[in-house]
Design an enzyme around this catalytic site. Structure first.
Site, PDB file in Angstrom:
ATOM      1  CD  GLU A  18      -2.651   1.084   2.583  1.00 35.92           C
ATOM      2  OE1 GLU A  18      -2.737   2.171   3.363  1.00 35.92           O
ATOM      3  OE2 GLU A  18      -3.206  -0.014   2.726  1.00 35.92           O
ATOM      4  CB  CYS A  32      -1.198   6.928   0.901  1.00 38.53           C
ATOM      5  SG  CYS A  32      -2.605   6.103   1.457  1.00 38.53           S
ATOM      6  CD  GLU A  55       3.058   9.932  -1.723  1.00 38.86           C
ATOM      7  OE1 GLU A  55       1.785   9.729  -1.421  1.00 38.86           O
ATOM      8  OE2 GLU A  55       3.842   9.132  -1.615  1.00 38.86           O
TER       9      GLU A  55
END
Length: 501
Positions: free
Chosen positions: A263, A297, A393
């Protein structure tokens, strides 16, 4: 003002954790023998305590303990396992305040958010406790006439690695479905935020979870983590964290011929059309990127706005972000705390600086606290979807606002990264909403909403966002293997080969 180390010590005492972080092996708190690690308060930038890396020896002991305890746990009825898990849920709620306080201190999350997350952890154990006696196979009408049925069996012992941005939440997120299906667990929380995971498992043991079934390693990935991955007792590796570290973990697991669930990160597109309720969309955009200091996230770090309303929406967004209350995570009024650690603070700051050098215009909050790892809520304009800041990110309260003209362009922009974790659309056109949801590549997608997540719904992504699913019934399947059983009930066996005298 009360000394923050005293506050930390008081919560550790309330949760029976000793005076400093220790690994939990076979029901006992154990000091590591590796290098010293500091826990730093991200609000004061000062150490709260130090502890030693668990190291390879404790990792081996943890795997052995889980392997031994798992046999008896798996032999229990699903109902018996479920009853223990319901007791764990109640124990978590009973200790909600010290758990939340400890999380706020160490992770830098506002106390109001930590209380919500602790309550969600209790809900996770209650939810999966209810599933523990309902995981079963099926009967398959095979054409040969055999009775063929399947069973879902526990894997054995799994190794879980959880991150620093939501340590107790992700701990419960992974432990609950694993033990519901009869597995043993070795879990390594981030070395920066290990204490609430130890507290969670210690509470679970106090109300009936067998000692040794879940073991917590307080330490580093290259030492304790690598040893656990390679241990023969480990049957699967679950990692929550960055794509960079995820590649390392997946490679190590693959070398040991072990499957993994990853994940990982996201670069989620939050799409706003010109027919949307702008006030609702603006609030959603703030929640998507500024809540939790953007350390999520699924953060909506790319704000795709129809060109006709782009300037108006950005103006609303920047005006609103100046009203957000930044401050001490222990302050009841604080809405956004600091970045969780110095390394991430440096990364976010460098990303903003690079965006400026690439030509972005920065709209940021007018003021921030004078101490702590604070990055002000920031909007970047004059950004294209191919810019580094739009492709990488950030994991901080920084959003790139990018205009679009057509529905097809919005979809292309949303899919124009190597991530595919989440996304959202704001529109009053129902048909458009479903078209966008159908065509945007994402494991979770919201319509006129953002960050709605629940333990009963599957969660995960693809590409650089990882693979496999957490939560929902999908997580139960990740922690089981399927056995197919064939029974020949015919008077004469259906074997058309061989000789007997």
């Amino acid at each position: 003002m009360t000394n923050r180390i005293d506050i930390f010590d008081a919560q550790m005492s309330a949760l029976d954790l000793g005076s400093h972080p220790q690994s939990l092996i076979n029901g006992e708190l154990v000091n590591g023998s590796g290098d010293p690690i500091s826990l730093v308060d991200p609000f004061t930038e000062l150490p709260l305590t130090t502890y030693n890396d668990a190291g390879a020896e404790l990792a081996t002991a943890a795997c052995h303990a889980a392997q031994e305890a798992q046999v008896d746990w798996a032999a229990l009825s699903g109902m018996a396992r479920g009853q223990v898990m319901q007791d764990i849920a109640r124990a978590v709620l009973a200790k909600a305040e010290p758990l939340a306080m400890l999380e706020a201190l160490v992770a830098g999350k506002p106390i109001r958010d930590c209380r919500v997350e602790v309550a969600k952890v209790a809900e996770m154990f209650a939810y999966y406790g209810g599933w523990a006696d309902k995981v079963h196979g099926e009967v398959i009408p095979v054409p040969s006439g055999h009775l063929n049925y399947t069973k879902r069996e526990p894997l054995g012992v799994v190794f879980q690695i959880t991150p620093w941005n939501a340590p107790i939440f992700t701990g419960g997120w992974q432990i609950a479905p694993a033990i519901a299906t009869g597995n043993g667990v070795v879990i390594k929380p981030s070395e920066l935020t290990p204490v609430t995971t130890v507290a969670l498992v210690r509470l679970a043991e106090q109300v009936g979870l067998p000692k040794g079934l879940v073991n917590v390693l307080c330490g580093l990935g290259p030492t304790a983590g690598q040893t656990a991955i390679e241990h023969p007792a480990i049957r699967k590796v679950i990692f929550v964290g960055s794509p960079e570290t995820g590649r390392v973990v997946a490679t190590a697991a693959a070398k040991a011929l072990k499957p993994s669930v990853l994940e990982l990160g996201g670069k989620s597109a939050n799409i706003i059309f010109d027919d949307a309720n702008l006030k609702h969309a603006c609030l959603g955009a703030q929640a998507a990127i500024f809540s939790g200091a953007g350390q999520s996230c699924v953060a909506g770090s790319r704000l795709l706005v129809h060109r006709s309303i782009h300037a108006e929406l950005v103006e609303m967004l920047t005006a609103g972000m100046n009203e957000i209350r930044l401050g001490d995570p222990l302050d009841e009024a604080t809405e956004v705390g600091p970045i969780s650690n110095a390394r991430q603070f440096a990364h976010v700051s460098e990303m903003v600086a690079r965006a400026v050098s690439d030509g972005a215009n920065v709209l940021s909050r007018e003021s921030t606290p004078d101490k702590g790892y604070f990055v002000p809520p920031t909007v970047l304009k004059n950004v294209t979807n191919t810019d580094h800041v739009a492709q990488t990110e950030i994991f901080g309260p920084v959003v790139a606002a990018i205009p679009f003209d057509t529905e097809d362009e919005a979809i292309a922009l949303a899919n124009g990264t190597e991530f595919s974790l989440a996304g959202a659309v704001w529109t009053t056109d129902v048909g458009r909403a479903h078209r966008i949801a159908d065509h945007v590549r994402a494991g979770t997608f919201w319509i006129n909403s953002y960050k709605a997540i629940h333990v009963s719904s599957p969660f995960g992504g693809s590409l650089n966002s990882g693979f496999g699913r957490s939560s929902g019934t999908d997580a139960l399947m990740e922690y089981t293997s399927t056995k197919s059983v064939w029974l020949d009930s015919a008077a004469t066996p259906r074997i058309a080969f061989g000789y007997v005298s």
